[in-house]
Design a protein around this motif. Structure first.
Motif, PDB file in Angstrom:
ATOM      1  N   TYR A  18       1.680  -1.014  -0.905  1.00 48.68           N
ATOM      2  CA  TYR A  18       1.902  -0.747  -2.327  1.00 48.68           C
ATOM      3  C   TYR A  18       0.803   0.134  -2.916  1.00 48.68           C
ATOM      4  O   TYR A  18       1.056   0.971  -3.781  1.00 48.68           O
ATOM      5  CB  TYR A  18       2.017  -2.055  -3.103  1.00 48.68           C
ATOM      6  CG  TYR A  18       3.333  -2.754  -2.879  1.00 48.68           C
ATOM      7  CD1 TYR A  18       4.531  -2.058  -3.015  1.00 48.68           C
ATOM      8  CD2 TYR A  18       3.390  -4.092  -2.509  1.00 48.68           C
ATOM      9  CE1 TYR A  18       5.748  -2.680  -2.798  1.00 48.68           C
ATOM     10  CE2 TYR A  18       4.599  -4.725  -2.297  1.00 48.68           C
ATOM     11  CZ  TYR A  18       5.776  -4.015  -2.440  1.00 48.68           C
ATOM     12  OH  TYR A  18       6.982  -4.626  -2.221  1.00 48.68           O
ATOM     13  N   HIS A  21       1.805   3.562  -1.746  1.00 45.35           N
ATOM     14  CA  HIS A  21       3.005   4.040  -2.424  1.00 45.35           C
ATOM     15  C   HIS A  21       2.692   4.554  -3.822  1.00 45.35           C
ATOM     16  O   HIS A  21       3.084   5.667  -4.195  1.00 45.35           O
ATOM     17  CB  HIS A  21       4.037   2.912  -2.490  1.00 45.35           C
ATOM     18  CG  HIS A  21       5.298   3.288  -3.195  1.00 45.35           C
ATOM     19  ND1 HIS A  21       6.321   3.970  -2.585  1.00 45.35           N
ATOM     20  CD2 HIS A  21       5.700   3.083  -4.484  1.00 45.35           C
ATOM     21  CE1 HIS A  21       7.302   4.178  -3.451  1.00 45.35           C
ATOM     22  NE2 HIS A  21       6.955   3.642  -4.610  1.00 45.35           N
ATOM     23  N   TYR A  22       1.975   3.753  -4.597  1.00 45.20           N
ATOM     24  CA  TYR A  22       1.690   4.159  -5.972  1.00 45.20           C
ATOM     25  C   TYR A  22       0.622   5.242  -6.028  1.00 45.20           C
ATOM     26  O   TYR A  22       0.600   6.049  -6.962  1.00 45.20           O
ATOM     27  CB  TYR A  22       1.288   2.941  -6.802  1.00 45.20           C
ATOM     28  CG  TYR A  22       2.473   2.053  -7.121  1.00 45.20           C
ATOM     29  CD1 TYR A  22       3.494   2.517  -7.939  1.00 45.20           C
ATOM     30  CD2 TYR A  22       2.581   0.775  -6.568  1.00 45.20           C
ATOM     31  CE1 TYR A  22       4.605   1.721  -8.208  1.00 45.20           C
ATOM     32  CE2 TYR A  22       3.679  -0.026  -6.835  1.00 45.20           C
ATOM     33  CZ  TYR A  22       4.689   0.449  -7.654  1.00 45.20           C
ATOM     34  OH  TYR A  22       5.788  -0.327  -7.920  1.00 45.20           O
ATOM     35  N   LYS A  25       2.620   8.393  -5.679  1.00 48.48           N
ATOM     36  CA  LYS A  25       3.351   8.674  -6.912  1.00 48.48           C
ATOM     37  C   LYS A  25       2.432   9.245  -7.992  1.00 48.48           C
ATOM     38  O   LYS A  25       2.744  10.242  -8.655  1.00 48.48           O
ATOM     39  CB  LYS A  25       4.009   7.390  -7.430  1.00 48.48           C
ATOM     40  CG  LYS A  25       5.076   6.802  -6.535  1.00 48.48           C
ATOM     41  CD  LYS A  25       6.360   7.594  -6.627  1.00 48.48           C
ATOM     42  CE  LYS A  25       7.474   6.930  -5.836  1.00 48.48           C
ATOM     43  NZ  LYS A  25       8.739   7.704  -5.896  1.00 48.48           N
ATOM     44  N   GLU A 295      12.916   4.592  -4.993  1.00 42.65           N
ATOM     45  CA  GLU A 295      11.900   4.045  -5.896  1.00 42.65           C
ATOM     46  C   GLU A 295      11.724   2.549  -5.658  1.00 42.65           C
ATOM     47  O   GLU A 295      12.637   1.856  -5.199  1.00 42.65           O
ATOM     48  CB  GLU A 295      12.327   4.260  -7.369  1.00 42.65           C
ATOM     49  CG  GLU A 295      12.473   5.713  -7.750  1.00 42.65           C
ATOM     50  CD  GLU A 295      11.151   6.437  -7.836  1.00 42.65           C
ATOM     51  OE1 GLU A 295      10.105   5.753  -7.911  1.00 42.65           O
ATOM     52  OE2 GLU A 295      11.161   7.678  -7.848  1.00 42.65           O
TER      53      GLU A 295
END
Length: 296
Positions: A18, A21-22, A25, A295
């Protein structure tokens, strides 16, 4: 960075994913804003800026917009994109590494942003790694034509920069490895013939020379013994966090190629990418049919 890197490596796999992932982004969003500001400044030469970047002698070198820097001596002309980072080469090297580790089917928009940012950085390292990426991933004639078209447009629009920063360095007209100064190169040559070669001259020895960022600095500081152990331990850690496969071995190779250009031991963003990207196969969200979704 060493403390934060250690904390990150001790996180659960899911939490590490996580973070990765972020991070992808957020980084893509920040670079996209910078690219928009870059294009506006190139096309319309705005005078609006939020701050100035000064040299030690008080000379203004860059103007700062929200998430981009542009040089003070430009006016309605192209310059190397660096976004919010300290120099264009860092953008290029980082984005090239991202091309190899990201699954373009899962991160389509982010992948496009990183590709564009790397191309606009006119980083020699980016283009070398990009051509390597193309050679390993081309699957059909359509992809070849698209890439040829993109590169052709880039050259037509920015031929002066492509010639100066990419082609001239590739053909030897300019020095390809320009990460060290003449003073450090002289000291490094003496070091290679000295008794310090095996154990190095000390962790911060290269700090006596300014404007140097190359694997030569690591060798100068740590010697063959320290550099060798770093490569072995880091590689073993990586292979322990991933399954041994052709893709992961290519990523490891690309890391050491980029390390030659920018040897940062525990640079946290690199650690996040290096030790978490392979977790996408386990934790990237899937729909009821088992297909990945775009997403979280």
């Amino acid at each position: 960075d060493l403390l934060l890197t250690s904390i990150f490596l001790f996180l659960k796999e899911e939490h590490r994913y996580y973070v990765f992932h972020y991070f992808i982004k957020i980084l893509a969003a920040l670079l996209l804003i910078g690219i928009i500001e870059y294009l506006i400044s190139v096309c319309f030469a705005p005078t609006l800026y939020w701050g100035k970047v000064y040299y030690a002698d008080g000379y203004v070198s860059f103007y700062q917009t929200l998430l981009n820097y542009y040089p003070v001596d430009y006016w309605m002309k192209v310059y190397r994109f660096q976004g919010f980072m300290d120099e264009p080469g860092r953008v290029g090297t980082f984005c090239a590494f991202l091309l190899f580790i990201l699954d373009s089917s899962r991160y389509r928009k982010e992948y496009a942003v990183f590709l564009l940012a790397g191309l606009l950085s006119f980083s020699f390292a980016f283009y070398i790694l990009f051509f390597m990426y193309i050679a390993l991933n081309l699957k059909n004639l359509k992809q070849v034509l698209v890439i040829v078209l993109v590169l052709g447009v880039m050259y037509a629009l920015f031929y002066e920069y492509v010639n100066n920063y990419i082609i001239d360095r590739f053909t030897g007209v300019q020095k390809a490895d320009n990460r060290t100064t003449a003073a450090f190169d002289t000291a490094f040559t003496e070091f290679l013939n000295s008794k310090n070669l095996f154990f190095g001259k000390g962790l911060t020895a290269s700090y006596d020379f300014v404007n140097n960022s190359s694997v030569k600095c690591v060798l100068y500081n740590l010697g063959l013994w320290g550099l060798g152990w770093y490569i072995i331990v880091f590689s073993l850690l990586f292979l322990q966090c991933t399954k041994i496969s052709f893709k992961h071995l290519v990523v490891l190779l690309v890391y050491w190629m980029s390390f030659y250009q920018r040897p940062t031991y525990t640079y946290l963003p690199v650690t996040v990418l290096f030790f978490a990207y392979s977790l996408s196969d386990l934790y990237f969200p899937k729909n009821k049919k088992g297909n990945v979704v775009s997403e979280l």
